[in-house]
Scaffold this active site. Structure first.
Site, PDB file in Angstrom:
ATOM      1  N   LYS A 100      79.696  59.652 107.553  1.00  0.00           N
ATOM      2  CA  LYS A 100      79.824  58.552 106.591  1.00  0.00           C
ATOM      3  C   LYS A 100      81.251  58.599 106.092  1.00  0.00           C
ATOM      4  O   LYS A 100      81.641  59.527 105.381  1.00  0.00           O
ATOM      5  CB  LYS A 100      78.832  58.722 105.430  1.00  0.00           C
ATOM      6  CG  LYS A 100      79.082  57.717 104.314  1.00  0.00           C
ATOM      7  CD  LYS A 100      78.167  57.886 103.124  1.00  0.00           C
ATOM      8  CE  LYS A 100      78.758  57.143 101.929  1.00  0.00           C
ATOM      9  NZ  LYS A 100      77.887  57.166 100.753  1.00  0.00           N
ATOM     10  N   GLY A 161      77.168  54.819  92.059  1.00  0.00           N
ATOM     11  CA  GLY A 161      76.561  55.441  90.880  1.00  0.00           C
ATOM     12  C   GLY A 161      76.336  54.527  89.693  1.00  0.00           C
ATOM     13  O   GLY A 161      75.910  54.980  88.636  1.00  0.00           O
ATOM     14  N   ALA A 188      75.587  52.157  98.141  1.00  0.00           N
ATOM     15  CA  ALA A 188      76.212  52.295  96.819  1.00  0.00           C
ATOM     16  C   ALA A 188      75.878  51.168  95.852  1.00  0.00           C
ATOM     17  O   ALA A 188      75.927  49.991  96.194  1.00  0.00           O
ATOM     18  CB  ALA A 188      77.724  52.410  96.924  1.00  0.00           C
ATOM     19  N   GLY A 189      75.552  51.581  94.653  1.00  0.00           N
ATOM     20  CA  GLY A 189      75.391  50.634  93.555  1.00  0.00           C
ATOM     21  C   GLY A 189      73.988  50.103  93.338  1.00  0.00           C
ATOM     22  O   GLY A 189      73.747  49.359  92.398  1.00  0.00           O
ATOM     23  N   ASN A 210      71.070  57.155  96.336  1.00  0.00           N
ATOM     24  CA  ASN A 210      71.155  58.516  95.835  1.00  0.00           C
ATOM     25  C   ASN A 210      70.867  58.553  94.344  1.00  0.00           C
ATOM     26  O   ASN A 210      69.755  58.891  93.923  1.00  0.00           O
ATOM     27  CB  ASN A 210      72.547  59.113  96.138  1.00  0.00           C
ATOM     28  CG  ASN A 210      72.619  60.599  95.812  1.00  0.00           C
ATOM     29  OD1 ASN A 210      71.798  61.135  95.071  1.00  0.00           O
ATOM     30  ND2 ASN A 210      73.577  61.283  96.333  1.00  0.00           N
ATOM     31  N   THR A 211      71.843  58.114  93.549  1.00  0.00           N
ATOM     32  CA  THR A 211      71.713  58.251  92.099  1.00  0.00           C
ATOM     33  C   THR A 211      70.465  57.550  91.550  1.00  0.00           C
ATOM     34  O   THR A 211      69.835  58.045  90.618  1.00  0.00           O
ATOM     35  CB  THR A 211      72.984  57.691  91.412  1.00  0.00           C
ATOM     36  OG1 THR A 211      74.115  58.215  92.095  1.00  0.00           O
ATOM     37  CG2 THR A 211      73.056  58.110  89.961  1.00  0.00           C
TER      38      THR A 211
END
Lengths: 272, 65
Positions: A100, A161, A188-189, A210-211
């Site tokens: 990645k 995040g 992301a996001g 993830n987050t």
């Protein structure tokens, strides 16, 4: 025929890529992986911090028990040189050609540097890597990455995040329409399962989260919620959503409704 | 001038190769190494001669997104 996600010739039944960072404990991470059932899990390379040897070892040993395909990242790299050398170290350490690719151009919002990204991707593809670039939603940048030899693109929804969800839905949908044959993974996001469901309904091939999972109060439950949402969104895309209408269209038939005499209405029309 | 290993000054091994340094440090496996910001493949540790002031970075698997 089974609906699978294909990345560089590798087929996966899951359309989730799960990050391994920011969990309260390695045990919680393992349970979240079981609940999300991801195609791949992302990992990073870091120097051991003072006294952190035990934690690092425990993370790695426990992650290996999950038996998932690894996707190492070049997170935090600000230059092409850093990204290339991180990728080379990752390939040797994790024994995979998948990477990645992150080249960050702005420290405030961790926005990808499109110029560095294209340069790094070009070099890594030459060196035999299977590159998954974390990129912006700019069509021309995406095309340059494809020209460089990337077979998968990972445009951002919002800064890493933040959990804001898709900031620029039009650009993302256009990307889907203009690059119909390229696997697109929303990276992301994303903050909520509804965000993931939404991009899957638009025809994205997968999501990287993830987050949104690791910082939920109950990460395991949230992991399951994302898995359900991705599946629902994918099914909706394959089912073919109805066209959106400007005006109301009654769903119940007009013909035969009570207190309304069709014959009389036509009779009146004929006399006028 | 000594070596800088992960930001810490470290004496030069004798003989001064990366392989000998790693034998002395015994980093937890698995790991990968860079010297002066350039990746050094495992297969050439024994040929990698260290110089005064070299910066060695040793990295391990870590959580990432």
């Amino acid at each position: 025929m089974q609906d699978t996600l294909t990345l560089y010739g590798r087929s996966f039944t899951s359309r989730i890529l799960l990050g391994t960072a920011r969990y309260e404990s390695p045990a919680l991470l393992v349970d979240a992986i079981k609940a999300a059932n991801p195609a791949m899990v992302t990992v990073a390379l870091r120097k051991q911090i003072e006294g952190g040897a035990k934690a690092g070892e425990s993370f790695w040993q426990i992650l290996r028990t999950t038996n998932r395909e690894l996707l190492p990242n070049t997170a935090g790299c600000n230059t092409v040189k850093e990204a290339l050398n991180t990728a080379l170290m990752a390939r040797e350490l994790f024994e995979t050609d998948f990477i990645k690719l992150e080249v960050i151009g702005d420290e405030e919002n961790l926005q990808p540097d499109p110029f560095g990204l294209v340069e790094a991707a070009t070099e890594l593809v030459k060196q035999g890597f299977r590159v998954l670039p974390y990129c912006t939603d700019d069509l021309v940048v995406c095309r340059r990455l494809l020209d460089a030899g990337c077979e998968v693109l990972m445009p951002w929804a919002a800064p890493i995040g933040t959990g804001q969800g898709p900031r620029n839905p039009r650009a993302l949908r256009e990307l889907r329409q203009r690059l119909p044959d390229v696997p697109l993974i929303e990276d992301a996001g994303l903050g909520l399962p509804s965000h993931a469901c939404q991009v899957m309904e638009w025809g994205f091939d997968g999501v990287l989260i993830n987050t949104a999972v690791s910082r939920a109060i109950d990460p395991v439950r949230m992991a399951r919620a994302f898995a359900d949402a991705v599946e629902a969104g994918r099914s909706a895309y394959l089912a073919g959503p109805m066209p959106v209408q400007e005006l109301a269209v009654p769903s119940t038939p007009e013909i035969g409704k009570p207190f309304w005499d069709e014959a009389a209405r036509f009779a009146v029309q004929e006399t006028t | 001038m000594p070596l800088i290993v992960n930001g810490h000054t470290t004496p030069m091994p004798d003989p001064p190769t990366l392989e000998i340094l790693l034998l002395a440090l015994e980093p937890q496996r698995p790991y990968a190494v860079a010297r002066n910001d350039e990746f050094v493949p495992r297969s050439i540790y024994h040929q990698c001669e260290l110089m005064d002031g070299d910066r060695i970075e040793i990295v391990h698997p870590s959580a990432g997104g």
